[in-house]
Design a protein around this motif. Structure first.
Motif, short mmCIF file in Angstrom:
data_model
loop_
_atom_site.label_atom_id
_atom_site.label_comp_id
_atom_site.label_asym_id
_atom_site.label_seq_id
_atom_site.Cartn_x
_atom_site.Cartn_y
_atom_site.Cartn_z
N LYS A 123 36.79 42.69 56.24
CA LYS A 123 35.38 42.93 55.91
C LYS A 123 34.44 42.19 56.84
CE LYS A 123 36.37 43.70 51.01
NZ LYS A 123 36.23 43.19 49.63
N ARG A 124 35.00 41.37 57.73
CA ARG A 124 34.16 40.68 58.68
C ARG A 124 33.57 41.70 59.64
NH1 ARG A 124 33.76 35.28 57.09
NH2 ARG A 124 32.92 34.92 59.16
N SER A 125 32.28 41.66 59.87
CA SER A 125 31.65 42.63 60.77
C SER A 125 31.86 42.22 62.21
CB SER A 125 30.15 42.74 60.48
OG SER A 125 29.53 41.49 60.62
N GLU A 168 42.37 41.25 53.52
CA GLU A 168 41.24 42.05 53.04
C GLU A 168 39.91 41.35 53.33
OE1 GLU A 168 42.23 42.58 48.94
OE2 GLU A 168 43.32 44.47 49.30
N THR A 224 38.37 31.79 56.46
CA THR A 224 38.99 32.55 55.38
C THR A 224 39.99 31.70 54.62
OG1 THR A 224 38.71 34.64 56.56
CG2 THR A 224 40.37 34.59 54.83
#
Length: 254
Positions: A250-252, A246, A157
């Motif tokens: 959103k990382r699964s 954010e 990230t």
């Protein structure tokens, strides 16, 4: 004999070019604590067992009985996985051309789900028998893959943000705002008054012990500040703390 003092135009030009350079490559500011709190996998951490739920590190209840249940479930999932291609090949063959793509996508999604579920069950059953004399309890090392994945995604990230904003400098300000500021020693005001900025531009070998003390006491000073009033973002830097959190959110879960 005397050096010519730069006129106002020259000073303005220098400041303007410096500002352009800062704008082109801003220092980014992130807070890894926010990133950790936002990560889906961190939400699975169970403080009581010090393991992650729904991962191979999760302890298995009922000892041998619980392990056998997981292995039995793994056999069922394995059988479903074996039968899946034949099941969908018939569906796809008999379907209208307009629905074939949809069925193929559905097949691939179910196949991926079953493979991941089978992998989890197999790893859980293996970890659950790794602690001698305590069938069902997983070893401390079982959390390492999850911890490493979280760390990897935090690095990815920050790298993504670095490329997005064309910045080679990403600063983590998490240590400037600890959860318990009362544990931070008082800063030394006399030392803070000294201008040690120039020393930071010299070679590391010439850095003095006083410089490191200055940096440490500066950290202690900022740790006690109220960040609702003072923003811990250096002048010319870019605050991407929320954006980084954010992205992580959103990382699964894997």
């Amino acid at each position: 004999m005397f050096k010519k003092i730069p006129d106002k135009a020259a000073i303005f030009a220098f400041c303007f070019m410096t500002a352009l350079n800062l704008q082109a490559q801003p220092a980014l500011v992130v807070d890894t604590r926010l990133m950790l709190l936002a990560h889906p996998l961190v939400h699975l951490f169970d403080p009581s067992s010090k393991r992650f739920r729904n991962t191979p590190s999760e302890p298995v209840d009922e000892g041998n009985t619980g392990v056998e249940k997981i292995r039995s479930e793994a056999e069922k999932v394995g059988k479903q996985l074996e039968e899946l291609p034949q099941k969908y090949s018939e569906k796809i063959e008999n379907a209208k051309s307009s629905k074939k793509a949809k069925l193929m996508k559905e097949f691939l999604e179910k196949k991926a789900y079953l493979e991941n579920h089978l992998d989890l069950l197999m790893k859980r059953s293996n970890e659950a028998i790794s602690v001698p004399g305590r069938i069902g309890m997983t070893p401390y090392s079982s959390i390492l893959p999850t911890v490493q994945l979280i760390a990897q995604e935090i690095r990815e990230t920050t790298s993504r943000l670095s490329k997005k904003y064309n910045s080679g400098c990403v600063i983590d300000v998490s240590s400037l705002a600890p959860l318990s500021s009362d544990q931070i020693p008082d800063s030394q005001s006399d030392l803070l008054k000294k201008n040690m900025h120039f020393s930071m531009n010299t070679e590391p070998t010439t850095a003095s012990a006083e410089l490191f003390s200055w940096l440490d006491t500066a950290k202690n000073y900022w740790a006690k500040r109220n960040f609702k009033i003072i923003v811990p973002v250096l002048y010319g830097g870019k605050d991407v703390r929320i954006e980084a959190a954010e992205i992580i959110a959103k990382r699964s879960s894997k």
